[in-house]
Scaffold this motif. Structure first.
Motif, PDB file in Angstrom:
ATOM      1  N   UNK A  89      10.216  11.128  -4.994  1.00 51.21           N
ATOM      2  CA  UNK A  89       9.079  10.356  -5.813  1.00 51.21           C
ATOM      3  C   UNK A  89       9.360   8.655  -5.300  1.00 51.21           C
ATOM      4  N   UNK A  90       9.669   8.590  -4.145  1.00 49.63           N
ATOM      5  CA  UNK A  90       9.644   7.385  -3.765  1.00 49.63           C
ATOM      6  C   UNK A  90       9.501   7.014  -2.126  1.00 49.63           C
ATOM      7  N   UNK A  91       8.723   6.160  -1.916  1.00 50.25           N
ATOM      8  CA  UNK A  91       7.960   5.306  -2.872  1.00 50.25           C
ATOM      9  C   UNK A  91       6.740   5.994  -3.167  1.00 50.25           C
ATOM     10  N   UNK A  92       5.888   5.475  -3.841  1.00 47.77           N
ATOM     11  CA  UNK A  92       4.666   5.931  -4.388  1.00 47.77           C
ATOM     12  C   UNK A  92       3.698   5.942  -3.294  1.00 47.77           C
ATOM     13  N   UNK A  93       3.051   6.947  -2.849  1.00 46.32           N
ATOM     14  CA  UNK A  93       2.124   6.825  -1.723  1.00 46.32           C
ATOM     15  C   UNK A  93       0.619   7.344  -2.122  1.00 46.32           C
ATOM     16  N   UNK A  94      -0.283   6.204  -1.618  1.00 47.31           N
ATOM     17  CA  UNK A  94      -1.414   6.659  -2.120  1.00 47.31           C
ATOM     18  C   UNK A  94      -2.352   6.751  -0.884  1.00 47.31           C
ATOM     19  N   UNK A  95      -3.345   7.881  -0.649  1.00 46.69           N
ATOM     20  CA  UNK A  95      -3.983   8.351   0.558  1.00 46.69           C
ATOM     21  C   UNK A  95      -5.412   8.065  -0.011  1.00 46.69           C
ATOM     22  N   UNK A  96      -6.040   7.194   0.657  1.00 47.07           N
ATOM     23  CA  UNK A  96      -7.410   6.916   0.313  1.00 47.07           C
ATOM     24  C   UNK A  96      -7.674   6.856  -1.206  1.00 47.07           C
ATOM     25  N   UNK A 124      20.463  -9.892  -2.510  1.00 48.96           N
ATOM     26  CA  UNK A 124      20.542 -10.621  -1.031  1.00 48.96           C
ATOM     27  C   UNK A 124      19.047 -10.633  -0.538  1.00 48.96           C
ATOM     28  N   UNK A 125      18.047 -10.942  -1.327  1.00 49.19           N
ATOM     29  CA  UNK A 125      16.755 -11.151  -0.818  1.00 49.19           C
ATOM     30  C   UNK A 125      16.085  -9.733  -0.076  1.00 49.19           C
ATOM     31  N   UNK A 126      16.782  -8.683  -0.224  1.00 51.10           N
ATOM     32  CA  UNK A 126      16.081  -7.677   0.489  1.00 51.10           C
ATOM     33  C   UNK A 126      14.579  -7.295  -0.058  1.00 51.10           C
ATOM     34  N   UNK A 127      13.812  -6.736   0.685  1.00 53.45           N
ATOM     35  CA  UNK A 127      12.690  -6.373   0.442  1.00 53.45           C
ATOM     36  C   UNK A 127      12.454  -4.834   0.115  1.00 53.45           C
ATOM     37  N   UNK A 128      12.003  -4.518  -1.112  1.00 55.12           N
ATOM     38  CA  UNK A 128      12.084  -2.997  -1.418  1.00 55.12           C
ATOM     39  C   UNK A 128      10.641  -2.719  -1.451  1.00 55.12           C
ATOM     40  N   UNK A 129      10.176  -1.796  -0.769  1.00 58.01           N
ATOM     41  CA  UNK A 129       8.719  -1.134  -0.910  1.00 58.01           C
ATOM     42  C   UNK A 129       8.504  -0.352  -2.063  1.00 58.01           C
ATOM     43  N   UNK A 130       7.674  -0.489  -2.923  1.00 55.73           N
ATOM     44  CA  UNK A 130       7.404   0.316  -4.239  1.00 55.73           C
ATOM     45  C   UNK A 130       6.185   1.335  -3.907  1.00 55.73           C
ATOM     46  N   UNK A 131       5.244   0.743  -3.298  1.00 54.31           N
ATOM     47  CA  UNK A 131       4.091   1.541  -3.053  1.00 54.31           C
ATOM     48  C   UNK A 131       3.559   1.574  -1.792  1.00 54.31           C
ATOM     49  N   UNK A 132       2.916   2.659  -1.144  1.00 53.79           N
ATOM     50  CA  UNK A 132       2.175   2.586   0.180  1.00 53.79           C
ATOM     51  C   UNK A 132       0.836   2.831   0.054  1.00 53.79           C
ATOM     52  N   UNK A 133       0.087   2.099   0.793  1.00 53.32           N
ATOM     53  CA  UNK A 133      -1.189   2.303   0.845  1.00 53.32           C
ATOM     54  C   UNK A 133      -1.724   2.888   2.295  1.00 53.32           C
ATOM     55  N   UNK A 134      -1.971   4.285   2.225  1.00 54.45           N
ATOM     56  CA  UNK A 134      -2.574   4.949   3.655  1.00 54.45           C
ATOM     57  C   UNK A 134      -4.061   5.310   3.266  1.00 54.45           C
ATOM     58  N   UNK A 135      -4.719   5.104   4.538  1.00 52.44           N
ATOM     59  CA  UNK A 135      -6.380   5.178   4.836  1.00 52.44           C
ATOM     60  C   UNK A 135      -6.361   6.169   5.870  1.00 52.44           C
ATOM     61  N   UNK A 136      -7.113   7.288   5.919  1.00 47.11           N
ATOM     62  CA  UNK A 136      -7.392   8.265   6.979  1.00 47.11           C
ATOM     63  C   UNK A 136      -8.815   8.351   7.406  1.00 47.11           C
ATOM     64  N   UNK A 137      -8.921   8.850   8.454  1.00 44.98           N
ATOM     65  CA  UNK A 137     -10.396   9.227   8.975  1.00 44.98           C
ATOM     66  C   UNK A 137     -10.976  10.290   8.301  1.00 44.98           C
TER      67      UNK A 137
END
Length: 832
Positions: A781-788, A819-832
């Motif tokens: 369930x991590x991270x949230x991934x959005x495809x198109x 400690x200033x770390x970046x955590x990615x919550x959501x990914x944006x993916x685009x495909x052909x």
């Protein structure tokens, strides 16, 4: 002074706005009369709009804010022992003197021109026609008009040319163009430093000539001859800048405009172009939102009940003797049982007090303290002691008008160079050096102090507030209210009554105040939701479960003090905000840069709707941001002493300098609380380990690449390197499990090259590395991934995709964690 400078900046900004609108949109149009009023209204608006302040009131329910500091006057933290003998350089005076001198030069020039004008009038031959005074002069002077005076040299022009000149100048007189000329002259006198102002004046003078030329052209029958008359005046260039000159250096422009076709009325829309800019200016600079507390039936009814309070006051000045100080201490001790001590007393040769510290003990967990160091002798301050029917005692220190009375910068009463803060029991008053009209603050009918601002902390609830005018405040409180007053009614905020389970017995916070609890074991904290599910309604405010043997003894008054071997699952009520260089922050809709924030001790109160997230390189922080909360941990006054028994501890340092601490059966992973290891599952590259108790007892843990935890804080996830060392100790099932993990690690690395040329890598089965972002571990369930644009139901479906079709891959949402770390919550993916 700063407010006046800001006003002048706003005036100049608006003048620039009106000039640019005229120059680019209206200058070439033949709406001369409309242009005149546009430019004049631009001047008037530029001076009036910055004086207008539009307010909108937001009604809020009475609710407390977090306490930001203890109730101690903060001057003792800012005492500076070094004496400063020379005064601080006054930069505003340094710049204002030459500015005023240059303005005086232009004023003198204006006065001389007026004298020159009246000299010409007095020496000339006068005649009056239709209330216009014609002045015939023998000076080689170009024809001009000034109010109802028309000056000309008859010998320089023919009768026909003079007729054209008289028609032209009469139009200036009838339309009172001299007012426009004088207004622009005064404008340049005050704002000579702004080049736009000079161009604004030139534009007005040009337009006045266009008006007179256009009217003259309509009256005369020979425009060609009139234009020749304009050219003839070029040879006579003597001018007074305060007059309307028939000759102007813009002769070419005037002739061009005379021959320009009348502008279409459809172009009148251009005048409206300035309106949205004015609206924006007012919205951003002349609009203020005021929050006012709603008065409910409950708060209204509370006004009728007041508590009797007795008060005693003493004033101390530089002439106060040691004997008088002793008498004040004795009086407070005998009357209110308050221990008041004076120390660090220092006197000069005149036996005047130049340094003193007063400390009052009112049986609270803090002392009320004031410390003053002023090399010319301390300014008088008042000690006010209060005692109510409940025997609650407070001591406050007030220095009326102390800020305005300071003659040198050697006084160290303020926290910084601008603000002096006086702390009371439940609120603080800020006094700003730049505020020349501090108002009086009155709380529950007791005069507090004058200042610029008052802030209430979480311990009190504001039930009503009232503003008094200067007249009403003086009538009610005397001269101290000469700048107006604010009256507040407050009541003590009811503390949260949390449930404690100690030795299998239930206690509430009220029962444990003043007690000390020593526990040989672990304290487990359950949040409101968890506690309510486990213990029902009595756990609605959270539960602290003491696991182990505890002893309860007497402790500090009004304080719950507990000592334990370990504290687990405790979520602190405050998050310390750390700020990074070269980053922009928007905190509660206000923009800050690192320079402003680097010295701030700001905390996010973690008991409400707060959020930290990063979008497009900007960190957004929303919630209750408070100052100086470092010693705070809950709404109750609780001291937490975490005393860990001595035992062998293990620190696992990973390649990225990430440290994992294992001690006393607890594991501490960055960004997660310390948790009991035996209550957790351990996964090695996705496979559960059977002998989890022995896993971290190995001497050689070099095969570990990273250790993290799932979002539910139930599974410790261990990720190994591709090349696992073969020297791992052989204990039950571990070697077999590592071999399984190694076979998975040898799966191929997948390259993902996007359209913008970024080269991302999917490796170790479920780890994704995108340029500019930390490695992302893909779980269920991590991270949230959005495809198109469509969210994947299972994040691991991303691993099974055809990655060759991906042309865009980036973080859609991320946040800054420990400690200033970046955590990615959501990914944006685009495909052909």
């Amino acid at each position: 002074m700063e407010n006046f400078l800001l006003y002048l900046l706003k005036v100049n900004a608006l003048l620039t706005l009106f000039f640019l609108a005229y120059h680019f949109l209206l200058r070439k149009e033949t709406f001369f009369q409309s242009n005149r009023w546009f430019l004049l209204l631009g001047i008037a608006g530029s001076f009036i709009i910055p004086t207008l302040l539009f307010t909108s009131i937001v009604w809020i329910a009475p609710q407390p804010i977090l306490e930001y500091s203890s109730v101690i006057l903060p001057t003792n933290a800012s005492i500076v022992s070094q004496q400063i003998s020379e005064e601080k350089f006054n930069w505003s005076l340094y710049f204002s003197i030459p500015y005023l001198l240059i303005s005086s030069y232009f004023l003198l020039k204006l006065i001389l021109e007026l004298f020159s004008f009246f000299r010409i009038v007095n020496q000339g031959k006068k005649s009056i026609q239709n209330k216009i005074q014609f002045i015939e002069t023998e000076e080689n002077q170009s024809p001009f008009s000034f109010f109802n005076y028309l000056v000309f040299n008859k010998s320089n022009f023919t009768e026909e040319e003079l007729e054209y000149i008289f028609i032209h100048e009469k139009i200036h007189i009838e339309q009172q163009h001299s007012f426009d000329v004088l207004i622009t002259k005064m404008l340049c006198l005050f704002f000579w430093i702004n080049p736009i102002v000079w161009m604004y004046r030139k534009a007005i003078l040009e337009n006045l000539e266009f008006i007179a030329d256009a009217k003259t052209a309509k009256i005369t029958t020979n425009i060609y001859q009139y234009q020749k008359t304009l050219l003839k005046t070029i040879i006579n260039k003597n001018q007074l800048s305060i007059t309307n000159q028939f000759y102007q250096s813009l002769i070419k422009k005037r002739i061009v405009m005379l021959n320009t076709n009348q502008s279409s009325s459809k172009k009148l829309w251009k005048y409206s172009i300035v309106v949205p800019f004015l609206v924006a200016f007012i919205f951003f600079f002349q609009h203020e939102t005021i929050a006012q507390v709603k008065e409910t039936e409950e708060t209204i009814s509370s006004h009728s009940t007041t508590q009797s309070t007795s008060k005693i006051e003493f004033t101390i000045n530089k002439k106060t003797t040691d004997k008088e100080l002793e008498e004040i201490s004795n009086a407070l001790r005998e009357s209110y049982d308050i221990q008041l001590e004076f120390n660090k007393i220092k006197r000069n040769k005149q036996n005047e007090i130049v340094r003193i510290k007063a400390t009052a003990n009112t049986d609270k967990t803090y002392n009320s303290v004031i410390e003053i160091d002023e090399n010319e002798g301390i300014y008088p301050f008042t000690i006010i002691a209060n005692k109510n029917n409940d025997n609650e005692k407070t001591v406050n220190y007030i220095r009326p008008n102390a800020i305005n009375a300071q003659k040198t910068p050697t006084s160290t009463i303020t926290i910084n160079n601008e603000i002096n803060t006086i702390n009371y029991h439940g609120w603080k008053i800020e006094q700003n050096k730049l505020d020349k009209t501090p108002v009086l603050f009155v709380v529950n009918d007791v005069i507090q102090s004058t200042g610029s601002n008052i802030k209430f902390d979480y311990t009190v609830e504001v039930t009503n507030s009232k503003e008094l005018s200067e007249k009403d405040a003086i009538k009610k409180y005397g001269d101290v209210g000469r700048n107006g007053a604010y009256e507040f009614k407050v009541k003590k905020h009811e503390p949260i009554n949390q449930l404690y389970i100690i030795n299998d017995k239930e206690y509430l916070s009220e029962e444990l105040k003043g007690k000390k609890v020593a526990l040989d074991g672990t304290i487990i904290h359950y949040s409101n939701k968890e506690a309510q599910q486990k213990y029902g309604d009595k756990g609605k405010n959270g539960v602290l479960l003491f696991k182990g043997k505890a002893t309860i003894s007497e402790g500090k008054k009004d304080v719950i003090h507990f000592i334990s071997t370990a504290v687990t699952n405790v979520e602190p009520k405050n998050i310390k905000l750390e700020f990074e260089e070269d980053k922009t922050y928007i905190i509660n809709n206000k923009k800050y840069d690192y320079t402003t924030l680097k010295s701030k001790d700001w905390w996010l109160y973690n008991d409400g709707n707060n959020k930290i997230e990063e979008k497009n390189g900007i960190t957004y922080i929303t919630g209750d941001v408070v100052e100086n909360a470092a010693e705070w941990n809950s709404q109750e006054i609780i001291e937490v002493n975490h005393e860990v028994k001595k035992s062998e501890s293990k620190i696992i340092t990973l390649d990225n300098d990430k440290k994992i601490y294992i001690t006393n059966g607890l594991i501490k992973i960055p960004s997660f609380p310390a948790l009991e290891l035996k209550a957790l599952d351990i996964e090695l590259d996705g496979n559960k380990i059977a002998n989890k108790a022995q896993f971290f007892e190995q001497k050689n843990l070099n095969f570990i690449k990273d250790i993290t935890m799932d979002d539910d804080m139930k599974v410790v996830k261990v990720v190994t390197y591709k090349e696992v060392k073969k020297s791992v100790p052989n204990f039950d099932n571990i070697e077999k499990e590592i071999q399984i993990a190694v076979s998975k690690l040898h799966e191929k690395v997948t390259d993902i090259i996007t359209k913008n040329g970024n080269h991302s890598v999917l490796f170790d089965h479920n780890q994704l590395k995108i340029p500019g972002l930390p490695t992302i571990i893909i779980y269920q369930n991590s991270p949230e991934i959005y495809v198109n644009g469509k969210k994947l139901s299972n994040a691991q479906d991303f691993i099974k995709m055809d990655h060759s079709k991906i042309y865009f891959l980036d973080a859609l949402e991320k946040m800054t964690v420990e400690n200033g770390r970046i955590k990615v919550l959501k990914l944006d993916v685009k495909t052909r």
